[in-house]
Design a protein around this motif. Structure first.
Motif, PDB file in Angstrom:
ATOM      1  N   MET A   1       0.842  -1.197   0.000  1.00  0.00           N
ATOM      2  CA  MET A   1       0.000   0.000   0.000  1.00  0.00           C
ATOM      3  C   MET A   1       0.875   1.244   0.000  1.00  0.00           C
ATOM      4  N   ARG A   2       0.446   2.278  -0.705  1.00  0.00           N
ATOM      5  CA  ARG A   2       1.229   3.497  -0.794  1.00  0.00           C
ATOM      6  C   ARG A   2       1.162   4.283   0.497  1.00  0.00           C
ATOM      7  N   GLN A   3       2.294   4.808   0.925  1.00  0.00           N
ATOM      8  CA  GLN A   3       2.357   5.693   2.065  1.00  0.00           C
ATOM      9  C   GLN A   3       2.946   6.999   1.578  1.00  0.00           C
ATOM     10  N   ALA A   4       2.264   8.099   1.820  1.00  0.00           N
ATOM     11  CA  ALA A   4       2.718   9.380   1.288  1.00  0.00           C
ATOM     12  C   ALA A   4       3.143  10.318   2.402  1.00  0.00           C
ATOM     13  N   GLN A   5       4.218  11.063   2.126  1.00  0.00           N
ATOM     14  CA  GLN A   5       4.688  12.080   3.041  1.00  0.00           C
ATOM     15  C   GLN A   5       4.954  13.307   2.207  1.00  0.00           C
ATOM     16  N   ALA A   6       4.380  14.445   2.590  1.00  0.00           N
ATOM     17  CA  ALA A   6       4.504  15.635   1.758  1.00  0.00           C
ATOM     18  C   ALA A   6       5.017  16.813   2.563  1.00  0.00           C
ATOM     19  N   GLY A   7       5.555  17.794   1.853  1.00  0.00           N
ATOM     20  CA  GLY A   7       5.998  19.021   2.478  1.00  0.00           C
ATOM     21  C   GLY A   7       5.739  20.177   1.540  1.00  0.00           C
ATOM     22  N   LYS A   8       6.084  21.388   1.949  1.00  0.00           N
ATOM     23  CA  LYS A   8       5.820  22.561   1.130  1.00  0.00           C
ATOM     24  C   LYS A   8       7.030  23.488   1.081  1.00  0.00           C
ATOM     25  N   ALA A   9       8.176  22.910   0.818  1.00  0.00           N
ATOM     26  CA  ALA A   9       9.383  23.717   0.813  1.00  0.00           C
ATOM     27  C   ALA A   9       9.479  24.578  -0.431  1.00  0.00           C
ATOM     28  N   ARG A  10       8.807  24.196  -1.524  1.00  0.00           N
ATOM     29  CA  ARG A  10       8.852  25.003  -2.727  1.00  0.00           C
ATOM     30  C   ARG A  10       7.568  24.787  -3.501  1.00  0.00           C
ATOM     31  N   GLU A  11       7.349  25.648  -4.476  1.00  0.00           N
ATOM     32  CA  GLU A  11       6.085  25.613  -5.214  1.00  0.00           C
ATOM     33  C   GLU A  11       5.884  24.291  -5.937  1.00  0.00           C
ATOM     34  N   PHE A  49       5.935   2.182  -1.944  1.00  0.00           N
ATOM     35  CA  PHE A  49       5.119   1.086  -2.458  1.00  0.00           C
ATOM     36  C   PHE A  49       5.785  -0.239  -2.100  1.00  0.00           C
ATOM     37  N   GLY A  50       4.973  -1.209  -1.693  1.00  0.00           N
ATOM     38  CA  GLY A  50       5.500  -2.487  -1.231  1.00  0.00           C
ATOM     39  C   GLY A  50       5.825  -3.479  -2.315  1.00  0.00           C
ATOM     40  N   ASP A  51       5.374  -3.238  -3.544  1.00  0.00           N
ATOM     41  CA  ASP A  51       5.697  -4.135  -4.652  1.00  0.00           C
ATOM     42  C   ASP A  51       5.389  -3.459  -5.971  1.00  0.00           C
ATOM     43  N   GLY A  52       5.786  -4.111  -7.062  1.00  0.00           N
ATOM     44  CA  GLY A  52       5.603  -3.524  -8.380  1.00  0.00           C
ATOM     45  C   GLY A  52       4.153  -3.351  -8.773  1.00  0.00           C
ATOM     46  N   VAL A  53       3.309  -4.302  -8.380  1.00  0.00           N
ATOM     47  CA  VAL A  53       1.882  -4.219  -8.720  1.00  0.00           C
ATOM     48  C   VAL A  53       1.256  -3.006  -8.073  1.00  0.00           C
ATOM     49  N   ASP A  54       1.539  -2.807  -6.785  1.00  0.00           N
ATOM     50  CA  ASP A  54       0.996  -1.665  -6.064  1.00  0.00           C
ATOM     51  C   ASP A  54       1.424  -0.362  -6.719  1.00  0.00           C
ATOM     52  N   PHE A  55       2.662  -0.307  -7.179  1.00  0.00           N
ATOM     53  CA  PHE A  55       3.198   0.908  -7.786  1.00  0.00           C
ATOM     54  C   PHE A  55       2.560   1.219  -9.132  1.00  0.00           C
ATOM     55  N   ILE A  56       2.443   0.210  -9.984  1.00  0.00           N
ATOM     56  CA  ILE A  56       2.069   0.469 -11.373  1.00  0.00           C
ATOM     57  C   ILE A  56       0.576   0.361 -11.630  1.00  0.00           C
ATOM     58  N   SER A  57      -0.178  -0.276 -10.736  1.00  0.00           N
ATOM     59  CA  SER A  57      -1.584  -0.566 -11.017  1.00  0.00           C
ATOM     60  C   SER A  57      -2.424   0.688 -11.211  1.00  0.00           C
ATOM     61  N   ASP A  58      -2.075   1.768 -10.533  1.00  0.00           N
ATOM     62  CA  ASP A  58      -2.850   3.003 -10.688  1.00  0.00           C
ATOM     63  C   ASP A  58      -1.898   4.181 -10.844  1.00  0.00           C
ATOM     64  N   TYR A  59      -0.925   4.006 -11.738  1.00  0.00           N
ATOM     65  CA  TYR A  59       0.116   5.029 -11.902  1.00  0.00           C
ATOM     66  C   TYR A  59      -0.443   6.248 -12.613  1.00  0.00           C
ATOM     67  N   LYS A  60      -0.547   7.352 -11.890  1.00  0.00           N
ATOM     68  CA  LYS A  60      -1.039   8.597 -12.477  1.00  0.00           C
ATOM     69  C   LYS A  60      -0.204   9.801 -12.062  1.00  0.00           C
ATOM     70  N   GLU A  61       0.577   9.640 -11.010  1.00  0.00           N
ATOM     71  CA  GLU A  61       1.186  10.803 -10.380  1.00  0.00           C
ATOM     72  C   GLU A  61       2.284  11.477 -11.183  1.00  0.00           C
ATOM     73  N   ALA A 149      -7.365   7.500 -21.341  1.00  0.00           N
ATOM     74  CA  ALA A 149      -8.262   6.812 -20.421  1.00  0.00           C
ATOM     75  C   ALA A 149      -7.444   6.176 -19.299  1.00  0.00           C
ATOM     76  N   GLY A 150      -7.338   6.873 -18.189  1.00  0.00           N
ATOM     77  CA  GLY A 150      -6.600   6.360 -17.048  1.00  0.00           C
ATOM     78  C   GLY A 150      -5.098   6.376 -17.212  1.00  0.00           C
ATOM     79  N   THR A 151      -4.571   7.109 -18.203  1.00  0.00           N
ATOM     80  CA  THR A 151      -3.139   7.172 -18.428  1.00  0.00           C
ATOM     81  C   THR A 151      -2.687   8.620 -18.536  1.00  0.00           C
ATOM     82  N   MET A 152      -1.403   8.819 -18.302  1.00  0.00           N
ATOM     83  CA  MET A 152      -0.798  10.132 -18.430  1.00  0.00           C
ATOM     84  C   MET A 152       0.616   9.949 -18.955  1.00  0.00           C
ATOM     85  N   LYS A 153       1.004  10.773 -19.917  1.00  0.00           N
ATOM     86  CA  LYS A 153       2.357  10.694 -20.449  1.00  0.00           C
ATOM     87  C   LYS A 153       2.859  12.106 -20.731  1.00  0.00           C
TER      88      LYS A 153
END
Length: 249
Positions: A1-11, A49-61, A149-153
């Protein structure tokens, strides 16, 4: 499962993905990345991400930097990287592996670099310094995001030969092939026309860097002949003249 940590050091934060199935390594890499950017007075967004499937299954970021283990259960790092390159060719990918012999395969998926475990902070810092040069150069270059459709490049404008509008879709012709997305020419005209492109008819804009010739009815773009409208001809020639003038400086 994805774990996110964010900050705001720059725009615009650097987005980093750590893909590693062993928690001790994932924690260590995350700490190293956080330490590295702290020294640069930046706070990245880090997702684990704990494995490749978790990482790529919903890759949009659209991550800037990816640290990925190769030897993982289920989908290994090499397969995950192949899937990644189908939707994102530009992300800076660094493989981390216990087995050096796997590293050479990383170049098949355009890996930027590789590191053999165990990893010291000093070595990772050297790799990240090089990676950040690449990332900053890429982020500074004008680019266009193709969304399907569900992809970004993300595609550099310099790699786009021309764009064609047909009905409710845009066909982006790049050096690597054709991409399709829903949209109209009016949606993209301002961005492209201000970055070295010119219209040659109501449904085509071309990258002036790939124009090799023209006549009364056609423009030659990277070996393809595309129809030139009389209505667009004067503006096209003016844009081409300005472009040639800049190239000659």
């Amino acid at each position: 499962m994805r774990q996110a940590q964010a900050g705001k050091a720059r725009e615009e934060m650097i987005k980093v993905a750590v893909v590693e199935d062993e928690k001790r390594w994932a924690d260590e890499f995350t700490d190293y990345v956080r330490r590295y950017f702290k020294e640069r007075m930046e706070v990245p967004e880090i997702c684990v991400f704990g494995d490749g499937v978790d990482f790529i299954s919903d890759y949009k970021e659209g991550y800037d930097l990816i640290l990925m283990d190769i030897d993982m259960p289920g989908m290994d790092g090499l397969e995950a990287a192949k899937r990644l390159r189908e939707v994102d060719e530009g992300a800076c990918l660094i493989f981390i592996t216990m087995l050096a012999r796997y590293a050479i395969k990383g170049y098949e998926v355009s890996a930027f670099d590789f590191i053999v475990k165990p990893v010291s902070y000093d070595l990772l810092k050297i790799k990240l310094d090089k990676a950040m040069v690449y990332i900053n150069r890429r982020n500074e270059a004008p680019s266009f995001v193709v969304q399907g459709a569900g992809t970004m490049k993300k595609v550099l404008l310099s790699e786009i030969k021309y764009v064609e509008s047909i009905k409710h879709y845009l066909y982006i012709h790049t050096l690597d092939g054709e991409l399709k997305m829903r949209g109209s020419m009016s949606d993209i005209a301002d961005q492209f026309l201000s970055n070295g492109f010119a219209g040659i008819n109501r449904s085509l804009i071309v990258n002036l860097a790939y124009v090799t010739g023209y006549d009364a009815t056609d423009v030659n773009v990277a070996g393809e002949r595309l129809p030139l409208s009389r209505v667009y001809k004067a503006d096209f020639l003016n844009a081409l003249t300005r472009h040639i003038g800049k190239e000659g400086r």
